[in-house]
Design an enzyme around this catalytic site. Structure first.
Site, PDB file in Angstrom:
ATOM      1  N   HIS A 159       0.714  -1.197   0.130  1.00 18.02           N
ATOM      2  CA  HIS A 159       0.111  -0.071  -0.005  1.00 18.02           C
ATOM      3  C   HIS A 159       0.881   1.190   0.079  1.00 18.02           C
ATOM      4  CE1 HIS A 159      -2.974  -2.490   2.420  1.00 18.02           C
ATOM      5  NE2 HIS A 159      -3.504  -2.456   1.193  1.00 18.02           N
ATOM      6  N   LYS A 196     -16.880  -6.427   7.007  1.00 19.34           N
ATOM      7  CA  LYS A 196     -15.605  -6.945   6.726  1.00 19.34           C
ATOM      8  C   LYS A 196     -15.220  -7.730   7.769  1.00 19.34           C
ATOM      9  CE  LYS A 196     -13.921  -5.643   2.201  1.00 19.34           C
ATOM     10  NZ  LYS A 196     -12.779  -5.204   1.574  1.00 19.34           N
ATOM     11  N   ARG A 198      -2.481  -5.887  -8.560  1.00 19.59           N
ATOM     12  CA  ARG A 198      -1.324  -6.968  -8.308  1.00 19.59           C
ATOM     13  C   ARG A 198      -1.262  -7.900  -9.472  1.00 19.59           C
ATOM     14  NH1 ARG A 198      -3.231  -7.550  -2.334  1.00 19.59           N
ATOM     15  NH2 ARG A 198      -5.121  -7.119  -3.392  1.00 19.59           N
ATOM     16  N   SER A 247      -3.013  -7.688   2.897  1.00 19.26           N
ATOM     17  CA  SER A 247      -2.996  -7.702   4.336  1.00 19.26           C
ATOM     18  C   SER A 247      -3.501  -8.912   4.805  1.00 19.26           C
ATOM     19  CB  SER A 247      -4.257  -6.501   4.559  1.00 19.26           C
ATOM     20  OG  SER A 247      -4.044  -5.138   3.848  1.00 19.26           O
TER      21      SER A 247
HETATM   22  P1  ADP Z   1      -9.874  -3.383  -0.246  1.00 14.65           P
HETATM   23  O1  ADP Z   1     -10.341  -3.746   0.933  1.00 14.65           O
HETATM   24  O2  ADP Z   1     -10.461  -2.170  -1.143  1.00 14.65           O
HETATM   25  O3  ADP Z   1      -9.375  -4.396  -1.458  1.00 14.65           O
HETATM   26  P2  ADP Z   1      -7.078  -3.261   0.334  1.00 14.65           P
HETATM   27  O4  ADP Z   1      -6.693  -2.214   1.858  1.00 14.65           O
HETATM   28  O5  ADP Z   1      -6.820  -4.650   0.663  1.00 14.65           O
HETATM   29  O6  ADP Z   1      -8.474  -2.753  -0.002  1.00 14.65           O
HETATM   30  O7  ADP Z   1      -6.434  -2.388  -0.857  1.00 14.65           O
HETATM   31  C1  ADP Z   1      -6.407  -1.251  -1.257  1.00 14.65           C
HETATM   32  C2  ADP Z   1      -5.784  -0.997  -2.584  1.00 14.65           C
HETATM   33  O8  ADP Z   1      -4.461  -1.436  -2.582  1.00 14.65           O
HETATM   34  C3  ADP Z   1      -6.562  -2.119  -3.564  1.00 14.65           C
HETATM   35  O9  ADP Z   1      -6.462  -1.129  -4.815  1.00 14.65           O
HETATM   36  C4  ADP Z   1      -5.475  -2.843  -3.744  1.00 14.65           C
HETATM   37  O10 ADP Z   1      -5.260  -3.818  -4.917  1.00 14.65           O
HETATM   38  C5  ADP Z   1      -4.090  -2.340  -3.529  1.00 14.65           C
HETATM   39  N1  ADP Z   1      -2.934  -3.172  -2.905  1.00 14.65           N
HETATM   40  C6  ADP Z   1      -3.172  -3.883  -1.852  1.00 14.65           C
HETATM   41  N2  ADP Z   1      -1.831  -4.719  -1.683  1.00 14.65           N
HETATM   42  C7  ADP Z   1      -1.247  -4.185  -2.676  1.00 14.65           C
HETATM   43  C8  ADP Z   1       0.257  -4.510  -3.035  1.00 14.65           C
HETATM   44  N3  ADP Z   1       1.080  -5.495  -2.543  1.00 14.65           N
HETATM   45  N4  ADP Z   1       0.712  -3.743  -3.943  1.00 14.65           N
HETATM   46  C9  ADP Z   1      -0.229  -3.021  -4.812  1.00 14.65           C
HETATM   47  N5  ADP Z   1      -1.516  -2.821  -4.559  1.00 14.65           N
HETATM   48  C10 ADP Z   1      -1.885  -3.100  -3.622  1.00 14.65           C
END
Ligand code: ADP
Length: 163
Positions: free
Chosen positions: A17, A41, A90, A128
């Site tokens: 992130h 969630k 990703r 996460s």
């Molecule tokens: P959500 O619950 O909306 O999926 P996340 O917190 O999991 O939220 O992710 C927020 C954003 O960050 C999303 O666009 C996700 O694809 C991106 N993201 C999460 N992990 C990574 C990573 N390792 N590299 C690039 N983008 C990521």
């Protein structure tokens, strides 16, 4: 002035992130990190805890703002007067969901565009969910998350084990 929203659960924030935040904050004038407050969630960290950790790890960036939100993303974008939504991509598995979301959001609010940044190779495997799994089994998460998050995870898992 170009203001963008980078929305997510950030439960908890990872280096993946942070990489997207850092890179997109160089493209836009102001980046609002929208922290989704959605109890359905069942997040490990409360929205207050997630906001606090995000503020700490982005403190060095002058144009990054951390704001919690609930409800529709496009409504939040309108409220924040943002014209752009940033999402990270990703693997191909992210694509279908993200495509649907961005097209739906565009239908709901044609004035707001979605822009995707592809993950840096070194974080392409990182999520996460994985980090929480590692922490739940007592593994070392220091390669994946900043120190404040590592400590937070450790505390949460201690509490979980004691109940
Ligand atoms: P959500 O619950 O909306 O999926 P996340 O917190 O999991 O939220 O992710 C927020 C954003 O960050 C999303 O666009 C996700 O694809 C991106 N993201 C999460 N992990 C990574 C990573 N390792 N590299 C690039 N983008 C990521």
């Amino acid at each position: 002035m170009l203001r963008a929203i980078y929305p997510g659960s950030f439960d908890p924030v990872t280096y993946g992130h942070l990489d997207i935040m850092e890179r997109s904050s160089k493209i836009v004038d102001e980046l609002v990190v929208g922290v989704l407050n959605n109890n359905a969630k069942m997040p490990l960290f409360s929205v207050e805890e997630r906001v606090k950790m995000l503020k700490e790890v982005t403190a060095e960036f002058d144009n990054i703002l951390i704001v919690p939100f609930n409800g529709l993303l496009v409504d939040f974008a309108k409220k924040m007067e943002a014209e752009l939504i940033i999402r990270g991509l990703r693997a191909i598995t992210d694509f279908e969901y993200e495509l649907q979301m961005s097209q739906t959001n565009h239908k709901l609010c044609p004035g707001v565009e979605t822009m995707f940044l592809t993950t840096s190779i070194e974080y392409s495997y990182l999520s996460s969910t994985t980090v929480k799994e590692i922490a739940a089994f007592g593994g070392d998460t220091s390669q994946f998350v900043p120190e404040v998050v590592r400590k937070g995870l450790k505390e949460k898992m201690k509490v979980k084990r004691s109940v």
